[in-house]
Design an enzyme around this catalytic site. Structure first.
Site, PDB file in Angstrom:
ATOM      1  N   LYS A  43      -8.775   3.307 -16.388  1.00 39.31           N
ATOM      2  CA  LYS A  43      -9.226   3.045 -14.960  1.00 39.31           C
ATOM      3  C   LYS A  43     -10.980   3.862 -15.025  1.00 39.31           C
ATOM      4  O   LYS A  43     -11.777   3.432 -14.269  1.00 39.31           O
ATOM      5  CB  LYS A  43      -8.497   3.495 -13.817  1.00 39.31           C
ATOM      6  CG  LYS A  43      -7.238   2.957 -13.730  1.00 39.31           C
ATOM      7  CD  LYS A  43      -7.023   1.597 -13.662  1.00 39.31           C
ATOM      8  CE  LYS A  43      -5.679   1.313 -13.096  1.00 39.31           C
ATOM      9  NZ  LYS A  43      -4.733   1.115 -14.050  1.00 39.31           N
TER      10      LYS A  43
HETATM   11  C1  LIG Z   1      -3.640  -0.015 -14.245  1.00 46.90           C
HETATM   12  C2  LIG Z   1      -3.050   0.573 -15.635  1.00 46.90           C
HETATM   13  C3  LIG Z   1      -2.469  -0.517 -16.393  1.00 46.90           C
HETATM   14  C4  LIG Z   1      -2.484  -2.118 -15.665  1.00 46.90           C
HETATM   15  O1  LIG Z   1      -3.789  -2.707 -15.551  1.00 46.90           O
HETATM   16  P1  LIG Z   1      -3.893  -3.880 -14.546  1.00 46.90           P
HETATM   17  O2  LIG Z   1      -5.596  -4.170 -14.870  1.00 46.90           O
HETATM   18  O3  LIG Z   1      -3.461  -3.343 -13.102  1.00 46.90           O
HETATM   19  O4  LIG Z   1      -3.212  -4.981 -15.177  1.00 46.90           O
HETATM   20  C5  LIG Z   1      -1.802  -0.241 -17.471  1.00 46.90           C
HETATM   21  N1  LIG Z   1      -1.903   0.855 -18.068  1.00 46.90           N
HETATM   22  C6  LIG Z   1      -2.340   1.647 -17.551  1.00 46.90           C
HETATM   23  C7  LIG Z   1      -2.204   3.301 -18.253  1.00 46.90           C
HETATM   24  C8  LIG Z   1      -3.098   1.937 -16.348  1.00 46.90           C
HETATM   25  O5  LIG Z   1      -3.562   2.750 -15.951  1.00 46.90           O
END
Ligand SMILES: *Cc1c(COP(=O)(O)O)cnc(C)c1O
Length: 496
Positions: free
Chosen positions: A113
């Site tokens: 993120k």
């Molecule tokens: C948010 C997240 C995901 C999923 O990503 P999306 O964009 O919501 O599909 C996978 N792994 C981690 C560690 C995340 O923080």
């Protein structure tokens, strides 16, 4: 270069610039903003291979965010991708288990993120300036664990903004929770809800669409925006690292220009993999987009049957950031595969909210050809962590393990030997409990920070600052609320 404009997947009609779409977050009809066309890569791949991360980011962002000046974009990029990341490469790649792991967790909160949320606050405050917006921007966010902290870190103490984060009280890892409740900054507010991530996300979307609340905000000189992956300002920066990954493979002569690569993405809200889809649509040679789910395999079922059905048991897994039954960003894909037809998209989304399911037509299914779906249960997830650790000495977190497990079965079943990039979405230190259960059972009873120490003894990968600094930090956020109290809770914080 033609301008890219943005409109709602549900067709409210207005056409916005990129900066306006970023400011709004979500369209007033509840739809997501989509570009009127997907721009083609305009820089040669060999030239991109010679650029560093920031320069690649500039080449991609300018294609989508066409109302930002070059100087504005450079400023945002330089402020985002700096020493907050623990490596110059920003997104390094490691080779293990017949794949390239694209490590997207070297930012401030050690999950992918950070790749987008370190730039979003800069894109947003620039957008406010460009559009002469002087109301205070209130970021309203639902988190399955990682978005919350990354958004808090990005927006904390940014003048002219406040941020409110709702997380499922019992649905995040202990370290994720500790990261959020210790967040400093007078403009931050963290609330646990008695419910799931889907409850939090649906609640937040309702608040966005609430006309009366909008009026109340207006009177108080405030407006909402979103840091969730529904904001197009999250999606666009995520395209960058797929282009970067491809061009690194090119630079290191692992592939030749034009060779296809597969991409595997551990998926929850469908934002990360949608960015890879956009990269492919721009002309990046991507063969298969492999969508990896955990036991909440609503997307796997969708790709195999053409029916999206969230009416099922919700399962808490060791990959909590993927414990999602309503994958918001899938709406953007639906919009594109029904021929950018907002009224068809709206009909399906109405069905989803009324009945919890919808079916797509055969012509739409044909356009899903680049996708392959797979899922990985809890046992295989932990086994994958252990196997890769024991055979390659490489340590991955449970989310990445879901992707690696799905990829292993895909490769075995299909015989497809195309070079493959796995999106590695979190540091193993964010999920010490599950990672240790996989590689050193018998350490169950220790707390998550002692487990971090043990993980260090075993792996010799140093404990990231993101973990060590919250170990003894005071807890600053203790609010808990019911799902139906979200509006009241928001108003109380904003009236402070
Ligand atoms: C948010 C997240 C995901 C999923 O990503 P999306 O964009 O919501 O599909 C996978 N792994 C981690 C560690 C995340 O923080």
């Amino acid at each position: 270069m033609t301008d890219v404009t943005y409109s709602s997947t549900r067709g409210a009609g207005e056409t916005l610039t990129a900066s306006q779409a970023i400011l709004n977050g979500l369209a007033s009809d509840g739809g997501l903003y989509v570009p009127d066309h997907i721009p083609a890569l305009s820089t040669d791949l060999d030239a991109l291979a010679r650029m560093d991360y920031r320069h690649v980011a500039f080449e991609i962002l300018r294609l989508y965010l066409t109302d930002y000046t070059d100087d504005e974009l450079r400023h945002c990029i330089d402020a985002a991708y700096d020493e907050k990341f623990d490596t110059e490469e920003i997104a390094p790649m490691a080779e293990a288990a017949d794949a390239y792991f694209l490590e997207l967790y070297h930012g401030a909160t050690i999950a992918f993120k950070d790749m987008a949320l370190s730039i979003l606050p800069h894109l947003m405050t620039t957008a406010a300036r460009k559009n002469n917006v002087d109301s205070e921007i209130v970021i309203l966010t639902a988190t399955s664990g990682d978005t919350g902290k990354a958004a808090l870190a990005g927006f904390a103490s940014v003048p002219g903004t406040r941020i409110i984060v709702f997380y499922p009280k019992d649905g995040v890892s202990p370290i994720q929770k500790q990261q959020m409740v210790t967040q400093q900054g007078d403009n931050t507010f963290v609330v646990g809800i008695n419910g799931t991530f889907d409850n939090a996300q649906t609640g937040v979307k309702k608040l966005f669409a609430d006309e009366e609340l909008r009026g109340w905000m207006d009177e108080h000189g405030m407006r909402f925006s979103s840091a969730n992956s529904i904001n197009i300002g999250r999606l666009v920066p995520q395209i960058v690292y797929y282009v970067y990954a491809y061009t690194r493979l090119l630079k290191e002569e692992r592939i030749k220009k034009g060779d296809p690569v597969n991409v595997v993405v551990p998926t929850g809200n469908f934002g990360n993999i949608l960015a890879a889809y956009y990269a492919g649509q721009m002309g990046l040679p991507i063969a298969k987009l492999i969508c990896a789910s955990n036991e909440n395999k609503v997307l796997y079922d969708f790709f195999s049957t053409g029916t999206y059905d969230r009416n099922r048991e919700f399962i808490l897994t060791s990959s909590p950031s993927m414990d999602i039954l309503i994958s918001s960003n899938l709406e953007r894909l639906i919009y594109h595969i029904c021929g950018n037809d907002a009224s068809r998209c709206r009909t399906l989304m109405d069905l989803l909210s009324r009945t919890g399911r919808y079916d797509i037509t055969d012509d739409m299914r044909e356009q899903l050809a680049p996708f392959a779906g797979g899922f990985c249960d809890e046992e295989l997830t932990l086994n994958t962590i252990r196997d890769i650790y024991e055979s390659c000495g490489y340590l991955i977190d449970p989310h990445t393990a879901v992707a690696a497990g799905v990829y292993r079965s895909y490769r075995m079943k299909s015989g497809d030997k195309t070079p493959t990039v796995i999106a590695s979405t979190a540091s193993p230190y964010k999920f010490t409990g599950s990672v240790l259960r996989a590689i050193d059972p018998g350490y169950e009873s220790a707390d998550d920070f002692d487990k971090a120490d043990r993980l260090y003894e075993l792996s010799k990968i140093s404990i990231p600052k993101a973990v060590s600094e919250i170990r003894t930090a005071p807890i600053l956020h203790k609010t808990i609320c019911e799902v139906d109290e979200m509006e009241k809770t928001v108003k109380e914080f904003l009236s402070r």
